[in-house]
Design an enzyme around this catalytic site. Sequence first.
Site, PDB file in Angstrom:
ATOM      1  N   ASP A   1       0.632  -1.083   0.038  1.00 44.17           N
ATOM      2  CA  ASP A   1      -0.007   0.034   0.102  1.00 44.17           C
ATOM      3  C   ASP A   1       0.743   1.169   0.054  1.00 44.17           C
ATOM      4  O   ASP A   1       1.983   1.319   0.818  1.00 44.17           O
ATOM      5  CB  ASP A   1      -1.077   0.041   1.301  1.00 44.17           C
ATOM      6  CG  ASP A   1      -1.860   1.114   1.251  1.00 44.17           C
ATOM      7  OD1 ASP A   1      -2.687   1.320   0.764  1.00 44.17           O
ATOM      8  OD2 ASP A   1      -1.593   2.033   2.143  1.00 44.17           O
TER       9      ASP A   1
ATOM     10  N   GLU B   1       1.232  -0.721  -5.061  1.00 43.85           N
ATOM     11  CA  GLU B   1       0.266   0.201  -5.303  1.00 43.85           C
ATOM     12  C   GLU B   1       0.921   1.649  -5.870  1.00 43.85           C
ATOM     13  O   GLU B   1       1.749   2.205  -4.958  1.00 43.85           O
ATOM     14  CB  GLU B   1      -0.869   0.419  -4.252  1.00 43.85           C
ATOM     15  CG  GLU B   1      -1.754   1.526  -4.596  1.00 43.85           C
ATOM     16  CD  GLU B   1      -2.600   1.959  -3.420  1.00 43.85           C
ATOM     17  OE1 GLU B   1      -3.691   2.104  -3.152  1.00 43.85           O
ATOM     18  OE2 GLU B   1      -1.775   2.279  -2.316  1.00 43.85           O
TER      19      GLU B   1
END
Length: 545
Positions: free
Chosen positions: A204, A273
């Site tokens: 993330d 990401e």
Amino acid sequence: MSELTWWRGAVIYQIYPRSLLDTNDDGIGDLQGIIHKLDYIASLNVDAIWISPFFKSPMKDFGYDISDYLAIDPLFGTMDDFDELIAKAHSLGIKVIIDQVLSHTSDQHAWFEQSRQSRDLAVNPKADWYVWADPREDGSAPNNWLAIFGGCAWEWEPRRQQYYLHNFLRSQPDLNFHNPEVRSAVLENVEFWLKKGVDGFRLDAITFCFHDELLRDNPAKPKDKRQGRGFSEDNPYAYQYHYYNNTRPQTVGFVEELRALIDRYPGAVTLGEVSSEDSLATMAEYTQGDDRLHMAYSFELLTDDFSAGYIRQTVEALEASIGDGWPCWAIGNHDVQRVLSRWGKGQETPTLAKMLNAMLGSLRGSVCSYQGEELGLTEASIEHHQLQDPFGITFWPMFKGRDGCRTPMPWQADAVNAGFSAAEPWLPVPAEHQQLAVEQQELQPDSVLHSYRHFMAWRAKHRPLVDGDIKFIDAKEPVLGFIRSGAAGRYLVCFNLSAERIEIDLAGHDIVAVLDDHGLETGTLAQAQLSLPAFGSFYAQLQCS
């Protein structure tokens, strides 16, 4: 496919654990809920699951604010539950990818609680584990950096008489990755889960790990250049080029450190990401060679633009720069409006839902498929008093947040809360989702669910769709067309992105056979003229060149 490269072309099913299934009647999904539904997930013919955070957290950002990276939050269960989950998934042939939120922690993490006490390294060994900065002469924040979730990216800490950086919520302080002790501690946390047997990590906000040590102001972005990628265009965050608090050059070095660790566990994979000023270029940079990320994905197909030209432009731009890197594509996740509503715009039909799943599965790269896309779920309408997402609460009503894509999975049409929970769920189950419940669709041979299962199995048997090259053909809107080529053959693929029947001239493509066993709404081919119905899909085998 080699066990070491299982991820190339894999279909990864994203689980948002709060919303999959509640087994202890507290209104929140849990690890046992995932375990209960693994047989169902295996039936979808996917290769892996990606589980959003389940670590100990105060849940200010629903698990993306971690207070203990090595503990399961009691809301979700126990470490024994996680061990059981890993074992069952592996017994079903499903790989397990888990989220890692490395760039920031919760302000309740022990590291931060110690770091905020004193700036004196002589008495506080974690004094520089987070990004601290002195105020300006007038007491204001060190620079103009903004937080994605609203407001200034700096928060005052009276004990240190300094500000700390938070790129998201003020309760999510950013770690100081310039400190080698921080990087070492982060990697130790990652290795804990590798030893547990996980097959990889979705990283993330990986582009936020480093900051500019000179704390230079971000330059202003002209109004015509403001684009929302994970945030709305009216968010002040869109008003800046984030050159100094995002995608710093040192991040590549950390990615290489991380990959060196991962490579000690054969078959483990990293999926980053990427959110940057040029996400496609960053995806290419972060996946170059065999010592960085295995895969990366961005928000470039999580936008409102559903034109064939935009999709082609996006994929071609990445293909032109990615070299030997490998992409992963997503058209929906837990951060954006559900794709059927976002791209359907009033045409949210089962045919469109089937076509979107097939289109995603036909692009070159791996696939992230968000829970509920196999059912054709639409965006839920959440009233203001029902909001849970702090992002939506801050920017309501212009941006309603992310709750509409996070509502509970519907399992049984006639059960309380669609079979998700016997208690009041953390978000409501929309009435329109009840009729899309899994149990209901199991009884309908032409349902989106059956189409999803069939197509993913069909795709796996047609290897060029899994790991072949891609080359787009020239076609007018609303046609998206390309050729997938590999050792097992060449396939022509066309999608009608409109709600009207269209005619397509396919002369010169040397079609050997039309493939019509994919289970999708398809067209008719007569003398190289293809008639493709609304949201139709077309696959054909081409002569090998």
